[in-house]
Design an enzyme around this catalytic site. Structure first.
Site, mmCIF file in Angstrom:
data_model
loop_
_atom_site.group_PDB
_atom_site.id
_atom_site.type_symbol
_atom_site.label_atom_id
_atom_site.label_comp_id
_atom_site.label_asym_id
_atom_site.label_seq_id
_atom_site.Cartn_x
_atom_site.Cartn_y
_atom_site.Cartn_z
ATOM 1 C CG ASN A 212 14.835 18.425 3.598
ATOM 2 O OD1 ASN A 212 15.427 17.436 4.004
ATOM 3 N ND2 ASN A 212 14.433 19.109 2.322
ATOM 4 C CE LYS A 290 24.721 34.998 14.818
ATOM 5 N NZ LYS A 290 24.422 35.170 16.496
ATOM 6 N N PRO A 306 18.110 24.152 -8.550
ATOM 7 C CG PRO A 306 20.514 23.706 -9.628
ATOM 8 C CD PRO A 306 19.250 24.508 -8.762
ATOM 9 C CB ILE A 308 18.182 16.984 -9.580
ATOM 10 C CG1 ILE A 308 19.769 18.019 -8.819
ATOM 11 C CG2 ILE A 308 20.443 16.109 -9.972
ATOM 12 C CD1 ILE A 308 20.215 17.608 -7.724
ATOM 13 C CG PHE A 326 12.177 8.134 -3.556
ATOM 14 C CD1 PHE A 326 12.819 7.799 -4.861
ATOM 15 C CD2 PHE A 326 11.932 7.844 -2.389
ATOM 16 C CE1 PHE A 326 13.301 6.167 -4.301
ATOM 17 C CE2 PHE A 326 12.148 6.988 -1.729
ATOM 18 C CZ PHE A 326 13.402 5.685 -3.111
ATOM 19 C CE LYS A 340 6.414 15.565 -6.937
ATOM 20 N NZ LYS A 340 6.580 15.489 -5.174
HETATM 21 N N1 CTP Z 1 14.029 16.445 -7.102
HETATM 22 C C1 CTP Z 1 15.593 16.554 -7.380
HETATM 23 N N2 CTP Z 1 15.721 18.277 -7.442
HETATM 24 C C2 CTP Z 1 14.938 19.659 -7.121
HETATM 25 C C3 CTP Z 1 13.865 19.022 -6.501
HETATM 26 C C4 CTP Z 1 13.379 17.635 -6.594
HETATM 27 O O1 CTP Z 1 15.755 15.891 -7.911
HETATM 28 N N3 CTP Z 1 15.345 20.816 -7.209
HETATM 29 C C5 CTP Z 1 13.460 14.933 -7.315
HETATM 30 C C6 CTP Z 1 14.155 14.722 -5.467
HETATM 31 O O2 CTP Z 1 14.943 14.314 -5.836
HETATM 32 C C7 CTP Z 1 12.945 13.104 -6.573
HETATM 33 C C8 CTP Z 1 12.098 14.024 -7.015
HETATM 34 O O3 CTP Z 1 12.315 15.402 -7.655
HETATM 35 O O4 CTP Z 1 13.328 13.095 -6.932
HETATM 36 C C9 CTP Z 1 10.456 15.024 -6.588
HETATM 37 O O5 CTP Z 1 10.873 15.187 -5.620
HETATM 38 P P1 CTP Z 1 9.679 16.114 -4.549
HETATM 39 O O6 CTP Z 1 10.396 16.589 -3.480
HETATM 40 O O7 CTP Z 1 8.641 15.240 -3.927
HETATM 41 O O8 CTP Z 1 8.479 17.224 -5.335
HETATM 42 P P2 CTP Z 1 9.436 18.342 -6.063
HETATM 43 O O9 CTP Z 1 9.466 18.065 -7.546
HETATM 44 O O10 CTP Z 1 10.100 19.290 -5.515
HETATM 45 O O11 CTP Z 1 8.178 19.076 -5.989
HETATM 46 P P3 CTP Z 1 6.259 19.213 -5.018
HETATM 47 O O12 CTP Z 1 7.732 19.991 -3.294
HETATM 48 O O13 CTP Z 1 5.606 20.223 -5.487
HETATM 49 O O14 CTP Z 1 6.386 18.116 -4.555
#
Ligand code: CTP
Length: 408
Positions: A212, A290, A306, A308, A326, A340
């Site tokens: 991303n 590839k 996972p 985190i 976040f 969240k």
């Molecule tokens: N996060 C993480 N590990 C992941 C996904 C998210 O540690 N595999 C943490 C991000 O660093 C952030 C928080 O979870 O602090 C929320 O991330 P966000 O992308 O807003 O949400 P998701 O939990 O991924 O849920 P969704 O995409 O469905 O909104």
């Protein structure tokens, strides 16, 4: 205690309030600080070198190239000596110079070469302070990480009333005491923190990946701020284009799995801040070669990475004392962020509206709302990621110290 043995480098600027610097030197000395003074050319019009050196009990530094001081580069040695740099009074002209990175005298050169906290104490006429040019410079300086004490509302030397009056020596003293109290407390407690940042790359084959647009800037700035406050911080960063400063320890990773392993290796930690935009999904397997255009592939099987933050929140053994997440949202910002925060057992969540393309991902600007467990919200309007990081770090430290206090 708080100001005892602290080394303050005081830069006296050219304004009528410069006379108050003498009182401040006296107050700082009484509290046990040592003070070295740089007297600017225009500062000299308001206070004399003799009065400053008699009070500070140190020689006064005036010139960029000092014949008397052969072999020493003052602008470097003074900045390295100091625990903190204070510019008093900070004039509109000096703000303008600093905002452009000017370095044509000893004072501005010290500041540009400094690796220390710089506090600017403005004093000027209300119209000058409110002028768009000064306000623009103020925003630039804040985005560079300079801190401001005042100005206050009140009657000025010119007889007009409004914002622009310099904070009094006692107000400055109490500000510095608070600053050092927090810093010393954190140092004494030997606090550690991890900050995750950036995107992750989940390879499909040797050249293609899921990722991303996250630039990693916000997390990097938070890690810098936490280190600056004396917290032993490790930044665990996915692939970014950032050039990391040596002020913070960095562990670079590529995939979400690697980031997860790097985080686990750092446990236990007092504080964890998860800003990383970890890819939620990864390919079930990475193709060794590839994938060719004429291959019969019609789908890529994926699995979840996972979580985190979720792992840290649920970790009974090693749950950080303060967990910050976040929330990147495109709708129902606060409602979804609070959800969240609760689901991932965070103490604080930083709500980030990513629907606005001008801010957030890949930009130097951001706009966030900090929400804590008690439901208290603090909205920070569009500003530099550095400034936002300083407010987030402040909230983290204050909450951490408050929690510690209530436990003791
Ligand atoms: N996060 C993480 N590990 C992941 C996904 C998210 O540690 N595999 C943490 C991000 O660093 C952030 C928080 O979870 O602090 C929320 O991330 P966000 O992308 O807003 O949400 P998701 O939990 O991924 O849920 P969704 O995409 O469905 O909104």
């Amino acid at each position: 205690m708080r100001l005892e043995n602290k080394k303050i480098l005081l830069i006296i600027g050219g304004g009528i309030s410069a006379y108050k610097s003498l009182d401040l030197i006296r107050l700082l000395q009484k509290k046990g600080s040592s003070v070295k003074v740089v007297l600017t050319k225009s500062g000299k019009k308001f206070v004399t070198s003799l009065s400053v050196s008699s009070l500070s009990k140190n020689r006064v530094f005036e010139e960029m190239f000092d014949e008397k001081n052969k072999g020493k580069i003052d602008h470097i040695s003074l900045s390295r000596w100091a625990d903190l740099i204070l510019v008093l009074p900070t004039t509109a002209n000096f703000m303008s110079k600093l905002s452009k990175g000017g370095a044509d005298d000893l004072a501005s050169t010290i500041i540009l070469a400094s690796n220390k906290e710089v506090f600017l104490v403005p004093a000027m006429n209300v119209r000058m302070w409110l002028h768009k040019a000064t306000q623009k410079n103020l925003n630039v300086l804040i985005s560079y990480g300079y801190k401001f004490i005042g100005p206050e509302d009140g009657e000025m030397a010119c007889g007009e009333y409004g914002k622009g009056k310099m904070s009094s020596p006692r107000q400055i003293l109490s500000f510095l005491e608070k600053f050092f109290r927090k810093k010393d407390l954190l140092k004494k407690k030997k606090i550690s923190a991890i900050v995750t940042t950036g995107p992750t790359k989940e390879y499909i084959d040797p050249v293609r990946f899921i990722s991303n647009e996250s630039s990693g800037k916000q997390g990097y700035e938070i890690a810098l701020e936490l280190s600056r406050l004396g917290i032993k911080t490790t930044l665990i960063s996915g692939p970014t284009k950032l050039t990391y400063s040596s002020d913070v320890k960095v562990k670079e990773v590529v995939s979400g799995k690697e980031m997860f392993e790097a985080v686990k290796k750092k446990l236990p930690t007092h504080i964890a801040v998860c800003t990383a935009a970890v890819s939620d999904f990864k390919p079930l397997s990475i193709k060794k070669n590839k994938i060719k255009k004429d291959s019969k592939i019609t789908e890529i099987k994926i699995e979840k990475n996972p979580d985190i933050l979720g792992y840290l929140g649920k970790n009974n053994r090693y749950k950080p004392k303060l967990l910050v997440g976040f929330a990147a949202e495109t709708e129902d910002l606060i409602k979804n962020s609070i959800k969240k925060m609760q689901e991932k057992f965070c103490d604080i969540i930083v709500a980030n509206d990513i629907s606005n393309k001008e801010i957030g991902f890949n930009s130097d600007l951001n706009e966030v709302t900090i929400v804590d467990k008690s439901g208290k919200t603090q909205k920070i309007k569009k500003s530099s990621k550095k400034f936002i990081a300083s407010l987030i770090a402040e909230k983290i430290v204050d909450t951490f110290l408050l929690n510690e206090k209530s436990l003791n």
